[in-house]
Write an enzyme that holds these catalytic residues in place. Structure first.
Site, mmCIF file in Angstrom:
data_model
loop_
_atom_site.group_PDB
_atom_site.id
_atom_site.type_symbol
_atom_site.label_atom_id
_atom_site.label_comp_id
_atom_site.label_asym_id
_atom_site.label_seq_id
_atom_site.Cartn_x
_atom_site.Cartn_y
_atom_site.Cartn_z
ATOM 1 N N SER A 117 12.601 14.843 4.635
ATOM 2 C CA SER A 117 13.483 15.839 4.023
ATOM 3 C C SER A 117 14.894 15.307 3.837
ATOM 4 O O SER A 117 15.370 14.468 4.620
ATOM 5 C CB SER A 117 13.528 17.088 4.916
ATOM 6 O OG SER A 117 14.541 17.981 4.480
ATOM 7 N N TYR A 141 15.541 21.445 12.336
ATOM 8 C CA TYR A 141 14.568 21.021 11.327
ATOM 9 C C TYR A 141 14.866 19.605 10.856
ATOM 10 O O TYR A 141 13.981 18.732 10.852
ATOM 11 C CB TYR A 141 14.577 21.983 10.134
ATOM 12 C CG TYR A 141 13.796 21.472 8.951
ATOM 13 C CD1 TYR A 141 12.408 21.489 8.961
ATOM 14 C CD2 TYR A 141 14.441 20.957 7.833
ATOM 15 C CE1 TYR A 141 11.678 21.002 7.883
ATOM 16 C CE2 TYR A 141 13.721 20.474 6.750
ATOM 17 C CZ TYR A 141 12.344 20.497 6.773
ATOM 18 O OH TYR A 141 11.630 20.016 5.710
ATOM 19 N N LYS A 145 12.591 16.131 11.497
ATOM 20 C CA LYS A 145 12.082 15.255 10.439
ATOM 21 C C LYS A 145 12.504 13.806 10.681
ATOM 22 O O LYS A 145 11.714 12.870 10.472
ATOM 23 C CB LYS A 145 12.560 15.744 9.075
ATOM 24 C CG LYS A 145 11.833 16.957 8.559
ATOM 25 C CD LYS A 145 10.366 16.647 8.296
ATOM 26 C CE LYS A 145 9.638 17.797 7.627
ATOM 27 N NZ LYS A 145 8.228 17.474 7.324
#
Length: 319
Positions: A117, A141, A145
């Site tokens: 991402s 998040y 990643k």
């Protein structure tokens, strides 16, 4: 030749499954359907309903399929919500990746394409992000990643696992009316939902240092993204060397107001968006170069902004 697609019942994953089938490869889907849709998986594609953190069950499931490579998308994908749910985010995204790698090792599956991402970059201080831009994730998040990339790379050094990680930016549109973005957080579905319900979509801040005052982002069509996954997988299967990381970026951003104008053109709905205050943490501009992916993965922007918007609108109204 079977390719495992974790998260293959989701918006992006289902498009990748479709792209594999068009390329003559046989996808097998693992998805717990927490955010994916069973109807997004074709009837003749095996669907294993399972959370990948369950290593033993995942290993057993892989035993029944002759998997040659893995495309790994499964995980908790909401950056904003991850701030309130960090433990859940790390469990699903980091523990899930470790679990998958264990199951792969058990069956000598040694090729993986990882869905990473743009969140790994946080708020970059450059006009154009490249693979060499420093990573400073600003949410659990984004952190998860980046850790996923590290874990896969470490497994590669230890065992010879062949891998690459593809960093996405804003994925939009649809390749077919049967597949659509149902996220409660992404811009396109939020705008479409507002118009469908008779509301005016919102722009969060119009006083940024950009040409029209609204945030500039990198938008790519989901079908173009899916094609890049197919090429990456094919190259790993062919024994070709890939870079550890690629940005799937457009090289040229689009502002939120430009998105609104394109939506008005596509829908025929004449509206003026509501301008709300800025949201904390929203950078003025995030745009990435896709040159490295263009060199190695045949990455190109095949769809215009209007085509992205029209396909997203048509998919939601046909679903």
């Amino acid at each position: 030749m079977a390719i495992l697609v974790t998260g293959g019942a989701g918006y992006i994953g289902s498009h990748i499954v479709r792209a594999f089938r068009l390329a003559g490869l046989d996808p097998v889907v693992v998805d717990d359907l927490s955010s994916g849709h069973r109807e997004f998986v074709p009837d003749d594609v095996p669907l294993i309903e399972l959370n990948i953190v369950r290593t033993k069950k995942l290993t057993e499931a892989l035993r029944d399929h002759s998997i040659e490579a893995v495309v790994h998308l499964a995980g908790f994908k909401y950056a904003g919500v991850s701030v309130q749910r960090p433990l859940h985010t790390y469990q699903q995204n980091v523990q899930g990746t470790v679990s998958l790698l264990r199951a792969m090792a058990e069956h000598d599956i040694d090729k993986i394409v990882f869905s990473s991402s743009a969140a790994v970059y946080g708020t970059p201080d450059v006009d154009l992000v490249t693979e060499r831009t420093a990573t400073h994730p600003e949410s659990p998040y984004g952190e998860s990643k980046l850790v996923g990339e590290w874990v896969i790379a470490a497994q590669g050094r230890a065992t010879g696992l062949r891998h690459t990680s593809l960093r996405y930016f804003n994925v939009v549109g649809s390749a077919t009316d049967e597949l659509y973005d149902s996220s409660p957080h992404n811009l396109f579905p939020l705008v479409i939902r507002a118009l469908t319900e008779g509301h005016r979509p919102k722009i969060f801040g119009d006083d940024y240092p950009t040409p029209d005052g609204t945030c500039v982002r990198d938008y790519v069509h989901v079908a173009d993204l899916a094609d890049a996954h197919v090429v990456a997988t094919q190259k790993l299967l062919a024994g070709q060397e890939l870079e550890p990381v690629y940005n799937l970026g457009s090289g040229d951003g689009v502002s939120v107001r430009q998105i609104m104008t394109a939506v008005a053109r596509a829908t025929g709905i004449d509206f003026e968006p509501v301008v709300a205050p800025r949201r904390p943490g929203d950078p003025a501009r995030i745009v990435a170069s896709g040159q490295l992916a263009a060199r190695d993965l045949s990455w190109t922007m095949r769809h215009t902004l209007d085509e992205m918007v029209e396909s997203a609108w048509n998919a939601r109204h046909q679903s």
